[in-house]
Design a protein around this motif. Structure first.
Motif, PDB file in Angstrom:
ATOM      1  N   GLN A 401      29.535  -5.413 -13.244  1.00 44.57           N
ATOM      2  CA  GLN A 401      30.034  -5.997 -12.060  1.00 44.57           C
ATOM      3  C   GLN A 401      29.726  -6.959 -11.450  1.00 44.57           C
ATOM      4  O   GLN A 401      29.803  -8.173 -11.747  1.00 44.57           O
ATOM      5  CB  GLN A 401      31.402  -4.998 -11.448  1.00 44.57           C
ATOM      6  N   ASN A 402      28.616  -6.822 -10.741  1.00 42.54           N
ATOM      7  CA  ASN A 402      27.702  -7.348  -9.941  1.00 42.54           C
ATOM      8  C   ASN A 402      27.614  -9.191 -10.893  1.00 42.54           C
ATOM      9  O   ASN A 402      26.959 -10.118 -10.743  1.00 42.54           O
ATOM     10  CB  ASN A 402      26.975  -7.048  -9.188  1.00 42.54           C
ATOM     11  N   CYS A 403      26.836  -8.730 -11.681  1.00 43.05           N
ATOM     12  CA  CYS A 403      26.069  -9.441 -13.208  1.00 43.05           C
ATOM     13  C   CYS A 403      27.224 -10.266 -13.569  1.00 43.05           C
ATOM     14  O   CYS A 403      26.814 -11.549 -13.951  1.00 43.05           O
ATOM     15  CB  CYS A 403      25.724  -8.708 -14.174  1.00 43.05           C
ATOM     16  N   LEU A 404      28.570  -9.890 -13.733  1.00 48.56           N
ATOM     17  CA  LEU A 404      29.864 -10.187 -14.615  1.00 48.56           C
ATOM     18  C   LEU A 404      30.072 -11.240 -13.352  1.00 48.56           C
ATOM     19  O   LEU A 404      30.147 -12.635 -13.148  1.00 48.56           O
ATOM     20  CB  LEU A 404      30.463  -9.756 -14.297  1.00 48.56           C
ATOM     21  N   LYS A 405      29.865 -11.275 -12.126  1.00 47.25           N
ATOM     22  CA  LYS A 405      30.316 -12.392 -11.239  1.00 47.25           C
ATOM     23  C   LYS A 405      29.210 -13.733 -11.162  1.00 47.25           C
ATOM     24  O   LYS A 405      29.574 -14.480 -10.890  1.00 47.25           O
ATOM     25  CB  LYS A 405      30.027 -11.822  -9.555  1.00 47.25           C
ATOM     26  N   LEU A 406      28.147 -12.800 -11.152  1.00 45.56           N
ATOM     27  CA  LEU A 406      26.869 -13.806 -11.055  1.00 45.56           C
ATOM     28  C   LEU A 406      26.941 -15.705 -12.365  1.00 45.56           C
ATOM     29  O   LEU A 406      26.686 -15.958 -12.110  1.00 45.56           O
ATOM     30  CB  LEU A 406      25.719 -13.391 -10.903  1.00 45.56           C
ATOM     31  N   ASP A 485      25.291 -14.612  -1.098  1.00 46.25           N
ATOM     32  CA  ASP A 485      24.549 -12.980  -0.200  1.00 46.25           C
ATOM     33  C   ASP A 485      23.837 -11.752  -1.317  1.00 46.25           C
ATOM     34  O   ASP A 485      23.239 -11.635  -0.854  1.00 46.25           O
ATOM     35  CB  ASP A 485      25.826 -12.702   0.309  1.00 46.25           C
ATOM     36  N   MET A 486      24.619 -11.679  -2.562  1.00 49.11           N
ATOM     37  CA  MET A 486      24.010 -10.674  -3.090  1.00 49.11           C
ATOM     38  C   MET A 486      22.534 -10.830  -4.823  1.00 49.11           C
ATOM     39  O   MET A 486      21.791 -10.104  -4.229  1.00 49.11           O
ATOM     40  CB  MET A 486      25.553 -10.389  -4.462  1.00 49.11           C
ATOM     41  N   ILE A 487      22.428 -12.394  -4.522  1.00 46.94           N
ATOM     42  CA  ILE A 487      21.298 -12.616  -5.049  1.00 46.94           C
ATOM     43  C   ILE A 487      20.295 -12.933  -3.513  1.00 46.94           C
ATOM     44  O   ILE A 487      19.570 -12.001  -4.113  1.00 46.94           O
ATOM     45  CB  ILE A 487      22.041 -13.708  -5.476  1.00 46.94           C
ATOM     46  N   ARG A 488      20.617 -12.651  -2.784  1.00 42.94           N
ATOM     47  CA  ARG A 488      19.670 -12.489  -1.601  1.00 42.94           C
ATOM     48  C   ARG A 488      19.312 -11.460  -1.060  1.00 42.94           C
ATOM     49  O   ARG A 488      18.825 -11.102  -0.358  1.00 42.94           O
ATOM     50  CB  ARG A 488      20.321 -13.060  -0.078  1.00 42.94           C
ATOM     51  N   ASP A 489      19.970 -10.398  -1.392  1.00 47.53           N
ATOM     52  CA  ASP A 489      20.157  -8.994  -1.143  1.00 47.53           C
ATOM     53  C   ASP A 489      19.119  -8.416  -2.031  1.00 47.53           C
ATOM     54  O   ASP A 489      19.232  -7.866  -2.912  1.00 47.53           O
ATOM     55  CB  ASP A 489      21.414  -8.312  -1.150  1.00 47.53           C
ATOM     56  N   GLY A 491      18.445  -5.364  -2.421  1.00 42.36           N
ATOM     57  CA  GLY A 491      18.753  -3.617  -3.410  1.00 42.36           C
ATOM     58  C   GLY A 491      19.452  -4.469  -4.797  1.00 42.36           C
ATOM     59  O   GLY A 491      19.424  -3.459  -5.564  1.00 42.36           O
ATOM     60  N   PHE A 492      20.534  -5.664  -4.329  1.00 42.51           N
ATOM     61  CA  PHE A 492      21.171  -5.979  -5.752  1.00 42.51           C
ATOM     62  C   PHE A 492      19.383  -5.677  -6.850  1.00 42.51           C
ATOM     63  O   PHE A 492      19.677  -5.249  -7.498  1.00 42.51           O
ATOM     64  CB  PHE A 492      21.897  -7.345  -5.970  1.00 42.51           C
ATOM     65  N   TRP A 493      18.850  -6.382  -6.580  1.00 46.57           N
ATOM     66  CA  TRP A 493      17.486  -6.194  -7.621  1.00 46.57           C
ATOM     67  C   TRP A 493      16.790  -5.314  -7.870  1.00 46.57           C
ATOM     68  O   TRP A 493      16.823  -5.146  -9.198  1.00 46.57           O
ATOM     69  CB  TRP A 493      16.971  -7.661  -6.986  1.00 46.57           C
ATOM     70  N   ASN A 494      17.301  -4.592  -7.314  1.00 44.23           N
ATOM     71  CA  ASN A 494      16.414  -3.425  -7.285  1.00 44.23           C
ATOM     72  C   ASN A 494      17.544  -2.416  -8.154  1.00 44.23           C
ATOM     73  O   ASN A 494      17.114  -2.181  -9.152  1.00 44.23           O
ATOM     74  CB  ASN A 494      15.884  -2.728  -5.917  1.00 44.23           C
ATOM     75  N   ASP A 495      18.556  -2.107  -7.670  1.00 42.41           N
ATOM     76  CA  ASP A 495      19.948  -1.604  -8.278  1.00 42.41           C
ATOM     77  C   ASP A 495      19.615  -2.123 -10.106  1.00 42.41           C
ATOM     78  O   ASP A 495      19.870  -1.194 -11.225  1.00 42.41           O
ATOM     79  CB  ASP A 495      20.920  -2.325  -8.327  1.00 42.41           C
TER      80      ASP A 495
END
Length: 757
Positions: A401-406, A485-489, A491-495
Motif C-alpha cells: 500500500q505504501n509503495c502504491l501511494k508513492l 514523511d514516508m520517504i524520510r522514514d 522504517g519504511f525502507w527497512n520494511d
C-alpha cells in the motif's frame, strides 16, 4: 642505517604494489573468462569464439602481471583493454589471415561496397536499384568506396558536370522512374542474370529440411507467413535456394516430421521398464503467480510428458482446457494418458507429478492403484508460499500500500514527475516511471517490479523531497506530505527491503527448482534449506519467527508426501558417513512420523506377501548401508564450468547401484529403483504464447487447424526435451539483451579496477 631502512621500506612498497597489480590482473582475467564462457554458450558477443584471455605472469616474482587476448585462429596476442575494438580491427578488417576461411557470424560481415568515383550526391536518395559488387582492385581506384550502382545511360551517360544541370519534366521525382527504365533496358539487353551458387538437389533438400525443422521447433515464434517476406526470399536466392511457401510446411512435410518424432518417442518409452507422467498447466495462470497476463482468454494449455528412469523426458500430448476444468476431468485425462501408453500394463506407470489436484485427482488415482506415487509440483509449492506470505503477513500489505501511494504520486503528479525525472537522469542516466500493478492485492510479478523500482530509485526519491516543486505540491496536498514523511522514514525502507528480500529468497529457490528439476529425494533437503534461509531473514530484519515459520510449515505439510522421506533414505546420494567409516541412510534427520511414513510406503509399494521381507531388508540397509567405495562414486561431484556450482558427475549412478550392486535387496531394491528417479516438479516444455493465443482466438472450431497445432507443439516439445532445453524463447531474448549490457558492465568494472591501482 637510515638508508637501509629507506631501502627496506621501498622494497616493501614495491612488493605491495606488485601484489595489488597482481590481484587486479587476476580479477580482469576472471571477468573476461566469465564473459567468454557465456558467449561460447550463445549468450554474448560473437568475437569471443576467436579471442581467448591469457594471464601473463612476471618471470621474476611469478605473480600475474597483465591480461592479453590471443586470437585462436592465428595465435596473435593483443591488449585486453578493449576486446570489441580488437575484434573490429583484427577480425572484421581482414588483418587476421585465417578469419576469412572460418565461419563468420552475420553480424560481422561488412556490407557490400562498390566503386563510385562518379556518383552524384543527389542520386543516392532515389537509387532503389539492385546493387552490384565491384572489388577495390577491379575499380582501378584506391580511394574509398560507397554504395552505388553505376548507370548505363541517362545520368550515367551524362558527364558529371552536366548532371547538375539535367532537368526532367517531372522534377527530381523522375529520377526514380529513370532508374526503373534503366533496369528494364538492362533486363532486355542481358536477360540472363548472374547465377548464384549452384547446389545439388540433395543439398537443396537437406537445406529445406533444416529450415523446416527450425520453423517447427520454434513453435510459433517464427511465423509461417514470414517465409514469404521479400527479404527472406532474397536471402534464399542469394544462397542458391529456391523460394519456399507456407503451404509446403503445413502439409505433408509437417505430417512426416510429426510421425518421425512420434515413432522415436514411442520407441524410447517401450525400451523403458517403467515411467512417470508429468502434467503441467492445470493451475490456471491467474492462480499461478499472475506473472504472465498475456491475454484474457479463458483457456489454458496442459502439457503431458513422460519421465524415464534414465533421466530423459519425452513429450506426450497437449491439451486445451478451460479454467473451470474439474478434478474428475483431470483424473480421467491422466488415466487415459497412462492407458494410451502401456495399455493394460498400467503398473509400468510408477506415478504422476502435477501442478494441481493433489487432494483429489492425484490422491484418488493413488488410492485406486497402490503401486503409484503421485506428487505435487514443488515449483508451484514454493510460488504458492509467496502468496501465503502476502495474504497472511500484515507487513506485506502495509509495504504494498505504501509503495502504491508513492508510485501514484511520482508517476501521475506532473510537477513531482518532472522533478523525479530530472534527478533520475542526474543519478542514473535515464528516466522511467515506477511500475504499478493492475490489481493491488494480486501479489505477483507486477508488485515485485514496483518494489524493485522503488528500491532502485531511492536516491532520486530523496532528492525530489528537497526540490521546490515537491515542496509546493506538499503544501496543498496532504497525501504528498504523507509520502514525503514516508520517504524520510528509515522504517519504511527497512520494511520494503525486508519484504523484497523474503520474496526474492523464495523466488530464487523456485527458479532454481524450475531449472534444476530436482528428484523426489531432494525435497526434504530443499525445505530444510528454505527454513534455514527464512530463519536468517527473520534475524536480519528483526521479524518474529513464529508467524513466518508457521506459514512455511503449513505449506510444507500441504506439499509433503511420504515418498519424500522414503526416497531420501533409499537414494545413495544422501548416505552419511559415520565415525566407523560406514555410509548409512540419514534416518537421524527424519522425524519419528517420517520414519513411520517410510515403513508404510515401502509396504504399500510391494506385494502383500513381500512386505515383511522388504522391512527386514530396510533394517539391514539401515545398519549396513553401502560400501564406501560405491558410496563415494555415487556422491562424486565436479564443478560446472558455466554456473560454477558443484554437480553430481553421474546422476544415474544412484539407480544403477541398486540394479547392479545391491542385488541382495530383492524387495527393497524394486522399490528403490522405481522411487528415486521420480521427478519432484512438473515443469517442462514452454509453448510459445503467440501460438497459444491463436488457438484460443479460433475457439477450437477448426479441427484441421487444431490438429496441425497439436503436431507443431509435439515436434517442438520433442526437440526441446531432447536438448534438455526448458527455457522459453522470450526468456532467452530477455537474457540476451540483459547480457548485452551486463558484459559491458563486467568489462567496465575490470577497467575501473585497473585504473584505480
Amino acid at each position: 642505517m637510515a638508508a637501509t631502512n629507506a631501502g627496506v621500506a621501498a622494497a616493501d612498497s614495491a612488493a605491495s604494489s606488485d601484489e595489488a597489480a597482481a590481484k587486479t590482473a587476476q580479477k580482469r582475467y576472471e571477468g573476461l573468462l566469465m564473459v567468454r564462457n557465456k558467449a561460447i554458450k550463445g549468450k554474448g558477443a560473437w568475437y569471443w569464439t576467436h579471442l581467448e584471455p591469457l594471464l601473463v605472469h612476471n618471470t621474476e616474482t611469478g605473480l600475474p602481471k597483465a591480461v592479453k587476448l590471443r586470437c585462436t585462429l592465428c595465435d596473435a596476442v593483443f591488449s585486453a583493454s578493449n576486446p570489441s575494438r580488437t575484434a573490429s580491427e583484427h577480425l572484421k578488417r581482414g588483418t587476421c589471415p585465417n578469419f576469412n576461411s572460418a565461419a563468420k557470424p552475420i553480424s560481422s560481415v561488412s556490407p557490400v561496397l562498390v566503386s563510385s568515383s562518379t556518383s552524384p550526391p543527389s542520386a543516392s536518395p532515389f537509387n532503389n536499384r539492385k546493387r552490384t559488387t565491384t572489388s577495390p582492385s577491379a575499380s582501378g581506384s584506391g580511394s574509398g568506396s560507397l554504395y552505388h550502382a553505376p548507370s548505363r545511360f541517362g545520368i550515367g551517360l551524362i558527364p558529371h558536370q552536366q548532371q547538375q544541370h539535367l532537368k526532367l519534366s517531372g522534377g527530381k521525382e523522375d529520377l526514380g522512374a529513370l532508374a526503373m527504365l534503366e533496369d528494364s533496358v538492362k533486363k532486355l539487353k542481358s536477360p540472363k542474370t548472374s547465377p548464384g551458387p549452384t547446389l545439388s538437389k540433395a543439398q537443396i533438400d537437406s537445406a529445406i529440411k533444416f529450415l523446416g525443422d527450425w520453423v517447427y521447433e520454434s513453435c510459433g515464434a517464427v511465423s509461417f507467413s514470414s517465409l514469404e517476406h521479400p527479404k527472406f526470399r532474397a536471402f534464399l536466392a542469394q544462397v542458391g535456394l529456391p523460394p519456399v511457401f507456407p503451404r509446403e510446411f503445413t502439409g505433408t512435410r509437417l505430417d512426416a516430421r510429426f510421425e518421425e518424432a512420434k515413432v522415436e518417442s514411442e520407441a524410447r518409452i517401450r525400451d523403458a521398464m517403467f515411467f512417470q507422467i508429468a502434467s503441467d498447466g492445470w493451475k490456471w495462470k491467474r492462480e499461478r503467480e499472475s506473472y504472465y497476463d498475456y491475454d484474457d482468454s479463458n483457456s489454458g494449455l496442459v502439457n503431458l510428458s513422460v519421465n524415464l528412469p534414465n533421466g530423459t523426458s519425452l513429450y506426450r500430448r497437449a491439451l486445451f482446457v478451460t479454467a473451470s476444468a474439474p478434478s474428475k476431468y483431470a483424473e480421467e485425462v491422466m488415466w487415459e494418458t497412462i492407458t494410451g501408453i502401456c495399455g493394460n500394463l498400467v503398473q509400468q506407470c510408477v506415478g504422476i507429478v502435477a501442478d494441481r489436484f493433489k487432494a483429489k485427482a492425484l490422491k484418488n488415482l493413488e488410492n485406486q492403484n497402490h503401486w503409484m506415487v503421485n506428487l505435487t509440483c514443488q515449483y508451484q509449492g514454493f510460488n504458492t508460499l509467496i502468496k501465503d506470505f502476502a495474504k497472511e503477513l500484515p507487513l506485506f500489505r502495509t509495504v504494498v500500500q505504501n509503495c502504491l501511494k508513492l508510485a501514484n504520486l511520482f508517476n501521475y503528479t506532473s510537477q513531482v514527475r518532472n522533478s523525479f525525472h530530472k534527478y533520475q537522469l542526474q543519478e542514473y542516466g535515464h528516466t522511467w516511471l515506477l511500475r504499478v500493478p493492475a490489481h493491488e492485492f494480486e501479489f505477483g510479478l507486477p508488485v515485485c517490479a514496483m518494489m524493485e523500482d522503488t528500491l532502485s530509485s531511492v536516491r532520486a526519491l530523496q532528492l525530489v523531497l528537497m526540490d521546490e516543486p515537491f515542496k509546493m505540491v506538499a503544501i496543498e496536498d496532504q497525501g504528498a506530505r504523507e509520502v514525503g514523511d514516508m520517504i524520510r522514514d528509515v522504517g519504511f525502507w527497512n520494511d520494503l527491503e525486508a519484504v523484497h528480500g523474503l520474496v526474492k529468497l523464495v523466488k530464487d529457490m523456485a527458479q532454481e527448482i524450475e531449472a534444476e528439476r530436482p528428484l523426489v529425494g531432494q525435497c526434504l533437503p530443499l525445505w530444510d534449506e528454505l527454513r534455514a534461509k527464512v530463519k536468517d531473514w527473520c534475524s536480519k530484519f528483526h521479524i518474529a519467527e513464529g508467524v513466518v515459520e508457521k506459514l512455511v510449515e503449513r505449506r510444507f505439510k500441504k506439499n509433503y508426501h511420504p515418498a519424500w522421506a522414503a526416497a531420501y533414505i533409499l537414494d545413495p546420494l544422501y548416505l552419511v558417513r559415520d565415525t566407523s567409516g560406514k555410509y548409512l541412510p540419514p534416518f537421524k534427520y527424519l522425524t519419528p512420523e517420517q520414519e513411520k511414513d517410510v515403513d508404510r510406503l515401502i509396504t504399500r509399494l510391494v506385494a502383500r506377501d513381500e512386505a515383511h521381507i522388504a522391512l527386514m531388508e530396510l533394517m539391514k540397509w539401515r545398519t549396513e548401508g553401502l560400501d564406501p567405495v560405491y558410496a563415494q562414486a555415487v556422491q562424486m561431484k565436479e564443478r560446472d564450468p558455466v554456473t560454477g556450482k558443484m554437480r553430481i558427475v553421474n546422476p544415474q549412478s544412484s539407480r544403477l547401484v541398486w540394479e547392479t550392486y545391491l542385488t541382495e535387496f530383492k524387495s527393497l531394491g524394486k522399490v528403490a529403483v522405481r522411487l528415486i528417479f521420480l521427478h519432484a516438479t512438473s515443469c517442462g516444455f514452454k509453448c510459445n504464447w503467440s501460438l497459444w493465443r491463436w488457438v484460443c482466438a479460433q475457439g477450437h472450431h477448426s479441427r484441421n487447424a487444431l490438429n496441425k497445432v497439436q503436431k507443431l507443439i509435439f515436434i517442438a516439445a520433442h526437440s526441446k526435451l531432447e536438448r534438455r532445453d526448458f527455457s522459453s524463447d522470450q526468456d532467452k531474448d530477455a537474457e540476451l539483451f540483459t547480457l548485452a549490457n551486463g558484459e559491458d558492465d563486467v568489462l567496465n568494472d575490470v577497467l575501473v579496477d585497473t585504473s584505480s591501482v
